[in-house]
Design a protein around this motif. Structure first.
Motif: not given
Length: 260
Positions: A83-89, A123-136, A143-149
């Motif tokens: 949000l500060v530096l620019g859109c992903p990636p 607006g932020v949620r719907d841009r960077y996360l996708t609602r699934q049929p089960d509601g999750r 966005l996932r590409a910017l975080a690793r675990f």
């Protein structure tokens, strides 16, 4: 009963799996997106990025989310940087670590319920996360590409995590409160060693107090007789402008905690 349980955990054949299950059961994994977001918004993303681009080694801003549980904090950090530096990636690389293998598996999947995303602006949620049929909600690919675990025991494993280069920012909130005074001192040392000079260390309110208590127990009180400034003036005071705070830890890092 307790003796048999301890023997089972110590068994080389299956003890590691039992210990992992025990860790998954007893560790606290309650978290959500944008939790205490004001604490994270003191991270000077633009300054960190400018340093890397114009005077540092280049590459993305490197962030370590220590004790990330199921990943909401790590994704929140990536989102704030975008949000500060620019859109992903975007130019940010977030490493989330935790002791729980089950929590890390959930983080890598990137699927969350309504409660976990409730504080995100629609607006932020719907841009960077996708609602699934089960509601999750599924964290989107960019966005996932910017975080690793990766798995890491903050109290016992070496810090920074093996193979990791120095970080521009380290975030560790609501973790130190579960450790003994001796382990807090070790963990804080690991966090500070993971930072580059001038990097930002973000602790939660209770973590700042536990850090100070552990330092005083190990090194004594401040020579000035203060109870809240060791190891230097302002060391445990919150900052709304960390770029102006100057070096606050023995390693020359900026400590960002709650306003007091």
């Amino acid at each position: 009963m307790l003796f048999r349980s301890l023997r089972a955990v110590a068994d080389p054949a299956g003890g590691g799996q039992l210990l992992g299950r025990l860790i998954d059961e007893v560790t606290v994994q309650e978290t959500f997106f944008a939790r205490d977001i004001a604490q994270l918004r003191v991270i000077p993303w633009a300054s960190l990025h400018a340093w890397r681009a114009h005077g540092g080694p280049g590459g993305p801003v490197r962030v370590w989310s220590a004790g990330c549980a199921t990943g909401e904090e790590a994704y929140t950090l990536a989102l704030e940087a975008v949000l500060v530096l620019g859109c992903p990636p975007g130019p940010v690389d977030v490493l989330g670590t935790d002791i729980s293998a089950a929590a890390l598996a959930a983080a890598a999947t990137g699927q969350y319920g309504e409660r976990a995303v409730r504080l995100l602006a629609p607006g932020v949620r719907d841009r960077y996360l996708t609602r699934q049929p089960d509601g999750r909600y599924q964290v989107t690919g960019p966005l996932r590409a910017l975080a690793r675990f990766a798995r890491h025991n903050l109290a016992l494993d070496p810090g920074p995590p093996p193979g990791a280069a120095a970080f521009d920012a380290v975030v560790c909130r609501n973790v130190l409160i579960y450790l003994s005074t001796q382990l807090i001192a070790r963990a804080v040392g690991n966090l500070e060693r993971a930072l580059r000079p001038g990097g930002v260390l973000v602790l939660g309110p209770a973590d700042v107090l536990h850090r100070t208590a552990a330092r005083q127990a190990a090194h004594g009180s401040c020579p000035r007789g203060c109870s809240g400034c060791w190891p230097g003036p302002g060391a445990v005071r919150g900052r709304t402008d960390p770029s102006a705070a100057g070096p606050l830890t023995p390693g020359g890092h900026r400590l960002v905690g709650p306003d007091q």
